[in-house]
Structure formats: C-alpha cells, structure tokens
Motif scaffolding. Structure first.
Motif: not given
Length: 314
Positions: A97-99, A141-145, A150-153
C-alpha cells in the motif's frame, strides 16, 4: 445492536467508494499489465508483506486456478534463499500500500538485477516500489474503513479486486472454460459439478446381442446391477435397452422372446465428455436411473443416478 449495524454499513460504503474510484481510474496501465502477464513464459510471482501478503496469496491462487501459472513468494523468506524461486522467465507482481515496505527491497533488487519484469501495486506514485517497477498500478486515494487510517481495509479490498480483475481479464483472453477450471478444482462440490460423464461412468457394461434369449438378458441385468442391459447390433452399436418397464410389458411369454423383441429402441444416451450434471438433469427430467454413454454409436460406459449422488452432484 443498531450501532453495530451502522458501523458495518459505514465500512461497506467506505470500501464500495474505494472500489468505485479504482474502477473509474483504470486505464492503459491495466491493459499493459495484462499483456505483460500474457507474454510471461514462466510464472507470475506475487509478493507482499503483512496484509498485502495475505491478499497476494489469494491473488496468486486465483491466477493459478484460472490458467495463469503463479506462485506467492514471501518477501522475508525471499531474502533468506527463496529468491531462487524467481527466475528470468517469470514476472513479479509486488503489492504494498505504501510502496515503501522495507522487506521488499531484496526482491525488488533481484528483479532489477536479472531484468525480471516487475509490476508494482501501491497507493503512492512516487514510492520506491513504483519508481523501480516497469509498470505501476496506482491505487486511488481512498479512506480506510477503520476511520483513523491505520487499519488496512479499503486498500486491501481494492488490491484484491484489482487482482481479481487481472485474473478474469487473463482468463477471458485465454477462453478459459468450465472444463479447464475443473482441471484445477477436482475436489469438493465444484469438482463434482464440473465432472464429466466419463469421469463417473462405469465401464463394465451390461450388454447382450439382439438375438440373445431373454434368459441371458435377465442374467446380465442381475449380474451387472444397473437394473438395465444394453442391446447391441452386429456392428457393436447400441440398438436399444431393456429396462424393468420393458420386462413388465412383455411378461407373457417373456422367456420365449429374444432381446430385440423386448428392448426399447433409440434410447436416450449421452456423450462421455458431457457434464455429469447435464446427465443427472436428463435422468431426473425423464424419470430414469441410467444413461449409456455413447461414442460413434457404440456404448462406452453407463452412468447410474447413484454415481451422481456419490460424487456429490446433489
């Protein structure tokens, strides 16, 4: 309880918005990624760390089961010898996700050193992974749920969907059929649904000649245990079958008759390569218990409804 449901709906809506953004952002890079994978002589090596790794395992499994040879390689294990699994005939699909996942460094360096095609999937266009990749697939770019980022969702959902999209695009290009799919899924309910008649049919056939006395036909019915016998002509073709219904209709003087006098001509048959599910549907529709499998007019096997039940078709 209502609060729990509201949370669930918020999560689903947040991830749905991420998927919509992913779909809207697909472009030429996606098409190039599919073409690169089609050109690979070896395997698609999928790798990722943490949650991206879990998603990567699923993506690799989906590729492998739909006609694209693939394998997941854990980046930490790669640094301790598993880089030998990644060859110059392969392609690396690396997820982060971060690369900037540090555990990916050795795998990326290995791909660059041996000129192994590298497709990077990440959300930051300027990240190390995407700068080093031959092709960058940028997650929108999208908001994590989770609400606090902080939680990959949402990011993992988008990555998984992107992997599925790649797999299906490759699958459709290769004209991957249910029969091909069954090759990689022989077990369980799915394997049963895609089994062919030839997979399940018996080959010790109940058969008598047209001029056989009915005493011989009765013995054959009893001996083979299918409740029927096929009747073959002089050339070995299936001329008819004798069922319990035929026996009841010809009770008067039955043992004085020949098989050809009692048999039902032009019986329902099926090809060995047909799906067993289609044979089961035919038997249920016709209220019969057996079908002969026939090639070029000659009986090659017999499928009983119990064979379908044992295979888990229903």
């Amino acid at each position: 309880m209502a609060d729990y449901i509201e949370t669930a709906r918020r999560v689903i809506e947040t991830e749905r918005a991420g998927l919509a953004a992913l779909s809207a952002g697909l472009g030429e890079e996606f098409s190039r990624a599919v073409e690169m994978m089609l050109a690979v002589k070896g395997r698609v090596i999928v790798s990722g760390m943490g949650k991206s790794g879990h998603v990567g395992r699923k993506i690799a499994a989906t590729f492998a089961s739909t006609g694209t040879p693939a394998q997941f390689v854990h980046p930490a294990e790669a640094s301790h010898g598993d880089l030998g699994m990644v060859t110059e005939s392969d392609l690396a699909l690396v997820l982060s996700n971060s690369g900037e996942t540090p555990e990916l460094a050795d795998l990326i360096a290995h791909a660059r050193r041996f000129r192994i095609p590298l497709i990077g999937v990440a959300s930051r266009p300027g990240s190390t992974l995407l700068r080093q990749a031959d092709l960058a697939l940028v997650l929108p770019a999208a908001e994590e749920a989770c609400g606090n980022g902080i939680v990959p969702t949402t990011s993992t959902t988008m990555t998984l969907a992107l992997g599925d999209a790649l797999a299906v695009a490759l699958m459709e290009h290769r004209r991957f059929t249910p029969e091909h799919f069954r090759t990689f899924h022989p077990g369980g309910k799915l394997g049963a649904l895609l089994a062919t008649v030839g997979d399940l049919m018996g080959r010790d056939l109940p058969l008598v000649a047209e001029d056989a006395p009915m005493s011989e036909a009765l013995l054959e019915i009893s001996r083979k245990g299918y409740g029927v016998t096929g009747v073959v002509d002089g050339a070995g073709g299936l001329a008819g079958i004798i069922t319990d219904g035929d026996l009841r209709r010809h009770m008067d003087g039955l043992l004085e008759r020949r098989a050809a006098e009692v048999m039902t001509r032009a019986p329902r048959v099926i090809a060995p390569e047909a799906l067993a599910a289609a044979a089961l549907a035919e038997m249920q529709d016709r209220k019969i218990t057996c079908l002969f499998a026939v090639e070029a007019g000659r009986p090659r096997g017999i499928l009983h409804i119990h064979d379908c039940l044992r295979a888990g078709l229903v």
